[in-house]
Design a protein around this motif. Structure first.
Motif, PDB file in Angstrom:
ATOM      1  N   TYR A  79     -13.537 -39.204 -28.054  1.00 49.44           N
ATOM      2  CA  TYR A  79     -14.220 -40.491 -27.928  1.00 49.44           C
ATOM      3  C   TYR A  79     -13.651 -41.326 -26.785  1.00 49.44           C
ATOM      4  O   TYR A  79     -13.910 -42.519 -26.683  1.00 49.44           O
ATOM      5  CB  TYR A  79     -14.148 -41.276 -29.245  1.00 49.44           C
ATOM      6  N   LEU A  80     -12.879 -40.715 -25.906  1.00 44.77           N
ATOM      7  CA  LEU A  80     -12.380 -41.370 -24.693  1.00 44.77           C
ATOM      8  C   LEU A  80     -13.283 -40.956 -23.527  1.00 44.77           C
ATOM      9  O   LEU A  80     -13.248 -39.820 -23.078  1.00 44.77           O
ATOM     10  CB  LEU A  80     -10.929 -40.959 -24.436  1.00 44.77           C
ATOM     11  N   PHE A  81     -14.119 -41.870 -23.030  1.00 44.38           N
ATOM     12  CA  PHE A  81     -15.160 -41.530 -22.066  1.00 44.38           C
ATOM     13  C   PHE A  81     -14.822 -41.950 -20.630  1.00 44.38           C
ATOM     14  O   PHE A  81     -15.484 -41.520 -19.699  1.00 44.38           O
ATOM     15  CB  PHE A  81     -16.486 -42.196 -22.465  1.00 44.38           C
ATOM     16  N   GLY A  82     -13.843 -42.795 -20.427  1.00 43.18           N
ATOM     17  CA  GLY A  82     -13.570 -43.321 -19.090  1.00 43.18           C
ATOM     18  C   GLY A  82     -12.889 -42.322 -18.170  1.00 43.18           C
ATOM     19  O   GLY A  82     -11.960 -41.620 -18.574  1.00 43.18           O
ATOM     20  N   PHE A  83     -13.340 -42.247 -16.921  1.00 32.21           N
ATOM     21  CA  PHE A  83     -12.710 -41.440 -15.866  1.00 32.21           C
ATOM     22  C   PHE A  83     -12.634 -39.959 -16.250  1.00 32.21           C
ATOM     23  O   PHE A  83     -11.620 -39.303 -16.030  1.00 32.21           O
ATOM     24  CB  PHE A  83     -11.311 -41.973 -15.540  1.00 32.21           C
ATOM     25  N   ARG A  84     -13.701 -39.465 -16.825  1.00 29.11           N
ATOM     26  CA  ARG A  84     -13.757 -38.053 -17.197  1.00 29.11           C
ATOM     27  C   ARG A  84     -15.058 -37.442 -16.677  1.00 29.11           C
ATOM     28  O   ARG A  84     -16.078 -38.131 -16.555  1.00 29.11           O
ATOM     29  CB  ARG A  84     -13.669 -37.878 -18.716  1.00 29.11           C
ATOM     30  N   LYS A  85     -14.994 -36.160 -16.380  1.00 32.83           N
ATOM     31  CA  LYS A  85     -16.159 -35.469 -15.846  1.00 32.83           C
ATOM     32  C   LYS A  85     -17.271 -35.416 -16.896  1.00 32.83           C
ATOM     33  O   LYS A  85     -17.027 -35.187 -18.077  1.00 32.83           O
ATOM     34  CB  LYS A  85     -15.779 -34.045 -15.421  1.00 32.83           C
ATOM     35  N   ALA A 162      10.918 -53.351  -6.850  1.00 31.47           N
ATOM     36  CA  ALA A 162      10.670 -52.186  -7.708  1.00 31.47           C
ATOM     37  C   ALA A 162       9.563 -52.490  -8.706  1.00 31.47           C
ATOM     38  O   ALA A 162       9.378 -53.638  -9.138  1.00 31.47           O
ATOM     39  CB  ALA A 162      11.944 -51.795  -8.440  1.00 31.47           C
ATOM     40  N   ILE A 163       8.810 -51.456  -9.085  1.00 34.75           N
ATOM     41  CA  ILE A 163       7.748 -51.559 -10.091  1.00 34.75           C
ATOM     42  C   ILE A 163       8.258 -50.900 -11.370  1.00 34.75           C
ATOM     43  O   ILE A 163       8.525 -49.701 -11.395  1.00 34.75           O
ATOM     44  CB  ILE A 163       6.460 -50.867  -9.614  1.00 34.75           C
ATOM     45  N   ALA A 164       8.386 -51.705 -12.442  1.00 34.40           N
ATOM     46  CA  ALA A 164       8.956 -51.197 -13.691  1.00 34.40           C
ATOM     47  C   ALA A 164       7.899 -50.738 -14.674  1.00 34.40           C
ATOM     48  O   ALA A 164       8.199 -49.999 -15.615  1.00 34.40           O
ATOM     49  CB  ALA A 164       9.820 -52.277 -14.341  1.00 34.40           C
ATOM     50  N   ALA A 165       6.658 -51.191 -14.494  1.00 30.93           N
ATOM     51  CA  ALA A 165       5.613 -50.852 -15.462  1.00 30.93           C
ATOM     52  C   ALA A 165       4.273 -50.781 -14.751  1.00 30.93           C
ATOM     53  O   ALA A 165       4.111 -51.262 -13.633  1.00 30.93           O
ATOM     54  CB  ALA A 165       5.560 -51.881 -16.588  1.00 30.93           C
ATOM     55  N   GLY A 166       3.316 -50.162 -15.423  1.00 34.45           N
ATOM     56  CA  GLY A 166       1.963 -50.073 -14.892  1.00 34.45           C
ATOM     57  C   GLY A 166       1.675 -48.729 -14.246  1.00 34.45           C
ATOM     58  O   GLY A 166       2.563 -48.099 -13.671  1.00 34.45           O
ATOM     59  N   VAL A 167       0.417 -48.287 -14.378  1.00 38.87           N
ATOM     60  CA  VAL A 167       0.006 -47.096 -13.650  1.00 38.87           C
ATOM     61  C   VAL A 167      -0.145 -47.463 -12.182  1.00 38.87           C
ATOM     62  O   VAL A 167      -0.170 -48.638 -11.823  1.00 38.87           O
ATOM     63  CB  VAL A 167      -1.318 -46.536 -14.205  1.00 38.87           C
ATOM     64  N   VAL A 168      -0.257 -46.472 -11.312  1.00 39.97           N
ATOM     65  CA  VAL A 168      -0.294 -46.728  -9.870  1.00 39.97           C
ATOM     66  C   VAL A 168      -1.649 -47.323  -9.504  1.00 39.97           C
ATOM     67  O   VAL A 168      -2.678 -46.649  -9.539  1.00 39.97           O
ATOM     68  CB  VAL A 168      -0.054 -45.420  -9.090  1.00 39.97           C
ATOM     69  N   GLY A 174      -4.066 -42.886 -11.110  1.00 34.15           N
ATOM     70  CA  GLY A 174      -3.792 -43.993 -12.018  1.00 34.15           C
ATOM     71  C   GLY A 174      -4.675 -44.032 -13.262  1.00 34.15           C
ATOM     72  O   GLY A 174      -4.164 -44.109 -14.389  1.00 34.15           O
ATOM     73  N   PRO A 175      -6.010 -43.999 -13.110  1.00 39.68           N
ATOM     74  CA  PRO A 175      -6.866 -44.025 -14.306  1.00 39.68           C
ATOM     75  C   PRO A 175      -6.614 -42.856 -15.252  1.00 39.68           C
ATOM     76  O   PRO A 175      -6.663 -43.008 -16.475  1.00 39.68           O
ATOM     77  CB  PRO A 175      -8.283 -43.963 -13.714  1.00 39.68           C
ATOM     78  N   LYS A 176      -6.327 -41.676 -14.709  1.00 39.28           N
ATOM     79  CA  LYS A 176      -6.031 -40.526 -15.553  1.00 39.28           C
ATOM     80  C   LYS A 176      -4.714 -40.731 -16.309  1.00 39.28           C
ATOM     81  O   LYS A 176      -4.585 -40.324 -17.468  1.00 39.28           O
ATOM     82  CB  LYS A 176      -5.956 -39.260 -14.705  1.00 39.28           C
ATOM     83  N   MET A 177      -3.738 -41.390 -15.651  1.00 35.96           N
ATOM     84  CA  MET A 177      -2.478 -41.695 -16.333  1.00 35.96           C
ATOM     85  C   MET A 177      -2.719 -42.641 -17.511  1.00 35.96           C
ATOM     86  O   MET A 177      -2.095 -42.499 -18.568  1.00 35.96           O
ATOM     87  CB  MET A 177      -1.495 -42.347 -15.348  1.00 35.96           C
TER      88      MET A 177
END
Length: 347
Positions: A79-85, A162-168, A174-177
């Motif tokens: 049921y996860l539809f985002g950023f998928r083929k 430095a970046i301590a949090a967050g996807v790229v 990034g969206p796949k992460m």
């Protein structure tokens, strides 16, 4: 790119994949703040940060993304539809509306909660994400660790931080992460409750007899709340909405998240579509009509009768700028009452 340079770059990519090492120089992002419309320029929150990444790094990410998709697509929750083929927003919306329609046909109540996740992509903790990558047997430490950024305003560039949090941000991976980070979200424990995810847009819906449905919904919300606390995912409780899809006029008890009641709304906007409690789409079509009229007013000097623009160019502008707004999600609201459709057709 010259052939020799291209061959050399491919060799570098192969070494990156072989050694599982991402160059430090490609881990630096340049942030350009863009002011949001009608916002106070003195307030830092009024700016949208645009992340500019290394061009070579983004090419490498595209190759890495293909490897990741081949590895984990079968392991992602259904049921996860985002950023998928082969999955889209429209398919998720159809899934929701079909569930509601089935409930109405069976004379069931359908209650749905729409959650607002605060800065979802920015609050993904790197250590937690690395743990989940290890569980899926995906190496990602050199790609995710040691990331830095610098802010550029006009010709001025800040020192790196430095970046301590967050996807790229701004990356292909990034969206796949983020999908990987939320992939272990609790699954509903009964057939009455369903989960709908598209990136950070989260909806939980339950259908059934009136006396059982709120209990089933609250039971899952309690489970979900504990999971979100464990993985440091914050919910904007004041912006969450709940919709009671029914032809009945009675008002059931409110669903609760973190022991806070979520009031019922007559409608809500999810993935760009306004869903009202009876699925008439009246509000959505009226909103679309206003958008179309606003665009036509801006384009009138170009597409109006007195414009010297050729008919083919006018048609191109219509197809590029007007029709996409008018027809968005038409598989959902296309079956709305003719009186509503005519309002949009006459716009």
């Amino acid at each position: 790119m010259p052939i020799k340079s291209l061959i050399r770059f491919i060799q570098i990519i192969n070494e990156i994949l072989k050694l599982k090492y991402f160059p430090n120089e490609w881990n630096v992002a340049t942030i350009v703040p863009i002011i949001k419309p009608v916002k106070n320029p003195q307030d830092p929150s009024s700016y949208r940060p645009i992340s500019l990444l290394s061009a070579l790094g983004k090419i490498a990410e595209a190759i890495i993304l293909n490897r990741i998709e081949d590895t984990i697509d079968d392991q992602l929750i259904p049921y996860l539809f985002g950023f998928r083929k082969n999955l889209s927003m429209i398919q998720q919306l159809l899934r929701i509306t079909e569930f509601v329609r089935e409930g109405m046909d069976e004379d069931w109540d359908t209650r749905e909660v729409f959650l607002d996740i605060a800065k979802a992509f920015d609050r993904v903790w790197t250590d937690d994400l690395l743990y989940k990558l290890i569980v899926l047997r995906i190496p990602g430490s050199t790609y995710l660790r040691g990331r830095r950024f610098a802010v550029r305003v006009e010709s001025n560039l800040s020192c790196e931080r430095a970046i301590a949090a967050g996807v790229v941000q701004g990356s292909k991976v990034g969206p796949k992460m983020f999908n990987i980070y939320i992939n272990d979200i609790p699954s509903p424990r009964n057939f009455q409750t369903r989960l709908c995810l598209f990136a950070d847009d989260t909806a939980i819906m339950s259908a059934g007899a009136s006396n059982n449905i709120t209990k089933a919904l609250n039971s899952y919300l309690d489970l979900l709340g504990k999971w979100m606390i464990s993985w440091k995912i914050k919910i904007k409780s004041d912006k969450c909405q709940a919709v009671y899809f029914s032809r009945r006029r009675n008002t059931p008890e409110y669903p609760k998240l973190y022991r806070r009641a979520i009031p019922w709304s007559d409608s809500t906007k999810y993935l760009g579509v306004i869903l009202d409690k009876r699925l008439t789409y009246k509000n959505h079509i009226e909103n679309n009509r206003q958008k179309v009229n606003a665009i036509k007013a801006i384009l009138y000097p170009l597409i109006g009768r007195k414009s010297n623009l050729s008919l083919s160019n006018k048609l191109l502008l219509y197809k590029s700028l007007v029709r996409p707004v008018m027809s968005y999600a038409s598989p959902l609201w296309g079956a709305a009452a003719k009186s509503h459709i005519k309002k949009l057709e006459s716009a």
